[in-house]
Scaffold this active site. Structure first.
Site, PDB file in Angstrom:
ATOM      1  N   ARG A  99     -15.847 -50.897 -64.085  1.00 26.03           N
ATOM      2  CA  ARG A  99     -14.712 -51.495 -62.968  1.00 26.03           C
ATOM      3  C   ARG A  99     -13.784 -51.675 -64.011  1.00 26.03           C
ATOM      4  O   ARG A  99     -13.301 -52.414 -64.120  1.00 26.03           O
ATOM      5  CB  ARG A  99     -14.439 -52.754 -62.770  1.00 26.03           C
ATOM      6  CG  ARG A  99     -15.494 -52.320 -61.046  1.00 26.03           C
ATOM      7  CD  ARG A  99     -15.664 -54.118 -60.146  1.00 26.03           C
ATOM      8  NE  ARG A  99     -16.327 -53.755 -59.387  1.00 26.03           N
ATOM      9  CZ  ARG A  99     -17.119 -55.107 -58.547  1.00 26.03           C
ATOM     10  NH1 ARG A  99     -17.075 -56.294 -59.312  1.00 26.03           N
ATOM     11  NH2 ARG A  99     -17.798 -54.949 -57.782  1.00 26.03           N
ATOM     12  N   ARG A 150       0.091 -53.866 -59.782  1.00 25.42           N
ATOM     13  CA  ARG A 150       0.528 -54.753 -58.640  1.00 25.42           C
ATOM     14  C   ARG A 150       1.185 -54.504 -58.414  1.00 25.42           C
ATOM     15  O   ARG A 150       1.409 -55.142 -57.060  1.00 25.42           O
ATOM     16  CB  ARG A 150      -1.469 -54.678 -59.105  1.00 25.42           C
ATOM     17  CG  ARG A 150      -1.854 -55.847 -57.347  1.00 25.42           C
ATOM     18  CD  ARG A 150      -3.105 -56.030 -56.719  1.00 25.42           C
ATOM     19  NE  ARG A 150      -3.843 -56.229 -55.532  1.00 25.42           N
ATOM     20  CZ  ARG A 150      -4.559 -56.371 -54.971  1.00 25.42           C
ATOM     21  NH1 ARG A 150      -5.632 -56.639 -56.133  1.00 25.42           N
ATOM     22  NH2 ARG A 150      -4.989 -57.113 -53.863  1.00 25.42           N
ATOM     23  N   ASP A 165     -12.085 -47.182 -54.711  1.00 30.44           N
ATOM     24  CA  ASP A 165     -12.982 -48.343 -54.072  1.00 30.44           C
ATOM     25  C   ASP A 165     -14.224 -47.169 -52.564  1.00 30.44           C
ATOM     26  O   ASP A 165     -13.641 -46.235 -52.421  1.00 30.44           O
ATOM     27  CB  ASP A 165     -12.551 -48.844 -52.711  1.00 30.44           C
ATOM     28  CG  ASP A 165     -13.339 -50.176 -52.004  1.00 30.44           C
ATOM     29  OD1 ASP A 165     -13.409 -50.083 -51.105  1.00 30.44           O
ATOM     30  OD2 ASP A 165     -13.696 -50.717 -52.896  1.00 30.44           O
TER      31      ASP A 165
END
Length: 341
Positions: free
Chosen positions: A23, A36, A73
């Site tokens: 991650r 984001r 993901d």
């Protein structure tokens, strides 16, 4: 010449221990949070190949890691299999229809949902230096199935575990379907430029030993064999989080090229019990990286010492936490880089 990470995954012990962090591309980085905020929700970022490539590259630019891990993901596979996928604000992922109430045959495959991921991989590979290894990944069938059956995450994976006991035929069909798509997906990532791939089995620790053999070891072995046959020379890393003492059997029986070790496992035990010469990856506790301080340095050096006699990729025992200070990551990187084994 392959980079240090790829060389290590191929079974060679080099002059320094390569590192990347699970991650590492994500929300602990201010540059990620800025992008984001500009682009929108998580799933929109995953399917925006330009944005996803930028996010994949951000930690490599900042820290100089030896590997770049694809920003995506594990639930892209069930999305491509036909389940609807959403990530609500402040919520975990939701898949519909949940397969505990619906037959697998009700899903209509949407393979084009994988294409953006391949474009991301190609963009990243074109931007990376040859010394930096690009890692692709997928969720392992058991972990993916827990979400597909329940339609969401859960603490004890009750729905999937109960279905596996009650109707192993139906549950096995779900596992087999995930396997087939996963092999295609990983092969597609490799064709686009991934140089190694990791199978994440985040919920492997939820299973009893015989169920672990059936739903973790066997499916991962079939995927490893298929990917290795289609993509010779591309290492497959297996990461069964929570496997505990079953990790040794996983390493022996799946045929993966390297094995991830989570933070609950004593690295001295792993060094002793895992097959000789098998590359290992891990296994610092992500919460210790969050805490930082002298204990972080001490534990990092203990792990490096424990794995000093085999190929070792330094990593965490699971994903980096979103509140991890940048300074702690820098301290970890410098400790690994300067360690003299």
């Amino acid at each position: 010449m392959p980079g240090a990470l790829l060389d290590t995954l191929n079974g060679h012990r080099g002059e320094h221990v390569p590192m990347w962090l699970m991650r590492q591309a994500g929300r602990y980085l201010p540059e990620y949070r800025e992008l984001r905020a500009e682009k929108g929700g998580f799933l929109a970022l995953v399917y925006d190949d330009e944005a996803a490539a930028e996010i994949t590259l951000q930690p490599v630019r900042r820290f100089g890691f030896d590997g770049a891990i694809l920003f995506s993901d594990i639930l892209i596979v069930p999305h491509a299999m036909g389940q609807d996928l959403t990530f609500g604000p402040g919520e975990g992922p939701r898949l519909s229809p949940p397969l505990v109430d619906h037959a697998l045959e009700s899903l209509q495959s949407v393979p084009e949902r994988l294409e953006a991921i391949y474009r991301t991989v190609a963009r990243v590979r074109a931007a990376l230096s040859p010394e930096t290894t690009l890692l692709g990944f997928a969720g392992s069938p058991w972990t993916v199935a827990t979400y597909m059956v329940a339609g969401e995450g859960s603490k004890d994976h009750h729905a999937a575990r109960e279905m596996a006991y009650r109707d192993p035929g139906a549950f096995g069909a779900i596992i087999a379907a995930i396997e087939a798509v996963t092999v295609e997906y990983l092969a597609g990532q490799i064709a686009a430029g991934a140089e190694a791939v990791q199978l994440f089995d985040s919920w492997a620790g939820a299973l009893a030993p015989d169920e672990f053999e059936r739903w973790v070891i066997a499916p991962n072995a079939r995927i490893a064999v298929a990917v290795q046959a289609r993509c010779p020379g591309v290492p497959v890393i297996g990461f069964p989080k929570g496997a505990g003492a079953k990790l040794a059997a996983y390493a022996r029986e799946t045929g993966v090229d390297a094995v991830g070790v989570d933070e609950t496992i004593d690295p001295a035990w792993a060094a002793r019990e895992l097959p000789a010469g098998l590359p290992v990856q891990g296994n610092l506790d992500p919460l210790l990286l969050l805490a930082g301080g002298p204990r972080l340095v001490e534990r990092t050096e203990q792990i490096l010492h424990a794995f000093a006699d085999r190929p070792h990729v330094f990593n965490l025992g699971h994903g980096i936490g979103q509140h991890t200070p940048i300074a702690n990551v820098e301290l970890l990187r410098d400790t690994v880089r300067h360690w003299q084994g």
